[in-house]
Design a protein around this motif. Structure first.
Motif, mmCIF file in Angstrom:
data_model
loop_
_atom_site.group_PDB
_atom_site.id
_atom_site.type_symbol
_atom_site.label_atom_id
_atom_site.label_comp_id
_atom_site.label_asym_id
_atom_site.label_seq_id
_atom_site.Cartn_x
_atom_site.Cartn_y
_atom_site.Cartn_z
ATOM 1 N N VAL A 14 0.859 -1.183 0.000
ATOM 2 C CA VAL A 14 0.000 0.000 0.000
ATOM 3 C C VAL A 14 0.897 1.237 0.000
ATOM 4 N N PRO A 15 0.601 2.223 -0.855
ATOM 5 C CA PRO A 15 1.469 3.403 -0.935
ATOM 6 C C PRO A 15 1.382 4.306 0.297
ATOM 7 N N THR A 16 2.415 5.110 0.468
ATOM 8 C CA THR A 16 2.413 6.148 1.484
ATOM 9 C C THR A 16 1.248 7.092 1.192
ATOM 10 N N HIS A 17 0.603 7.561 2.224
ATOM 11 C CA HIS A 17 -0.547 8.471 2.147
ATOM 12 C C HIS A 17 -1.824 7.770 1.708
ATOM 13 N N ALA A 18 -1.828 6.430 1.744
ATOM 14 C CA ALA A 18 -3.064 5.706 1.439
ATOM 15 C C ALA A 18 -4.077 5.976 2.550
ATOM 16 N N THR A 19 -5.345 5.878 2.193
ATOM 17 C CA THR A 19 -6.404 6.021 3.178
ATOM 18 C C THR A 19 -6.309 4.890 4.195
ATOM 19 N N ARG A 20 -6.986 5.061 5.315
ATOM 20 C CA ARG A 20 -6.975 4.034 6.359
ATOM 21 C C ARG A 20 -7.436 2.688 5.815
ATOM 22 N N SER A 21 -8.435 2.713 4.912
ATOM 23 C CA SER A 21 -8.932 1.464 4.323
ATOM 24 C C SER A 21 -8.049 0.979 3.177
ATOM 25 N N GLY A 22 -7.069 1.813 2.766
ATOM 26 C CA GLY A 22 -6.119 1.400 1.743
ATOM 27 C C GLY A 22 -6.607 1.516 0.321
ATOM 28 N N ASP A 23 -7.765 2.148 0.095
ATOM 29 C CA ASP A 23 -8.343 2.142 -1.253
ATOM 30 C C ASP A 23 -8.165 3.442 -2.019
ATOM 31 N N GLY A 24 -7.339 4.341 -1.515
ATOM 32 C CA GLY A 24 -7.111 5.605 -2.206
ATOM 33 C C GLY A 24 -5.908 6.309 -1.627
#
Length: 192
Positions: A14-24
């Protein structure tokens, strides 16, 4: 829209600055959430960005919104060979790792290839990063290794589950027309 989204597999980077849910990818930290589902090959997404990016970036800079981009691979079949949308979205995630997501997103849309063509190859995606000032070797390494392609596939599958197309814009979770006037009105209604 599905109320129980799929969980991101633990094997997916998951990239840096991803949302908590990891989908953005989240930019800014304002109280109003604005989300955009985008595909870097989608001409309508480019039009949305050309019309709305300056407003959205101003809202981020002023601390009014948290902007969440969901980079998708919807149009992979419209490049030859296929896969450009996923590769471009994965490269944007690599740009997020070096705090250059917005600049790279803008460059991808400004250099959007024609549907049905080959799209930019990995070397061209890396070079595009250099043009906006990305010189961190982690960016090129991530693009060449395809680090975030599985993440883009997850984000795309989740968007399909949610029934969204591109561009789709949500303000505080509510779908609105993807134009600056309706975004400004919806944000103003929710701003403290």
């Amino acid at each position: 829209m599905s109320s129980q989204p799929s969980a991101i597999p633990s094997s997916v980077a998951v990239p840096t600055h991803a949302t908590r849910s990891g989908d953005g990818i989240a930019v800014g930290s304002g109280p109003v959430s604005v989300e955009a589902y985008i595909d870097f090959l989608c001409p309508f997404c480019r039009q949305f960005e050309e019309r709305s990016a300056s407003l959205l970036e101003r809202y981020v800079d002023q601390g009014i919104i948290t902007m969440v981009y969901h980079p998708l691979g919807f149009l992979d079949q419209l490049s030859v060979p296929g896969g450009y949308s996923t590769r471009a979205a994965a490269a944007s995630a690599c740009a997020s790792d070096v705090d250059m997501f917005l600049q790279y997103k803008d460059a991808l849309f400004a250099n959007q290839p024609e549907e049905g063509g080959p799209g930019l190859d990995d070397e061209e995606l890396v070079e595009l990063g250099r043009t906006v000032g990305i010189d961190d070797p982690r960016f090129a390494d991530g693009v060449f290794s395809g680090t975030y392609q599985p993440w883009v596939r997850f984000v795309t599958e989740l968007a399909i589950e949610r029934g969204v197309g591109t561009p789709t814009v949500l303000v505080a979770g509510i779908p609105i027309p993807a134009n600056p006037q309706t975004i400004a009105a919806a944000v103003a209604e929710l701003s403290p």
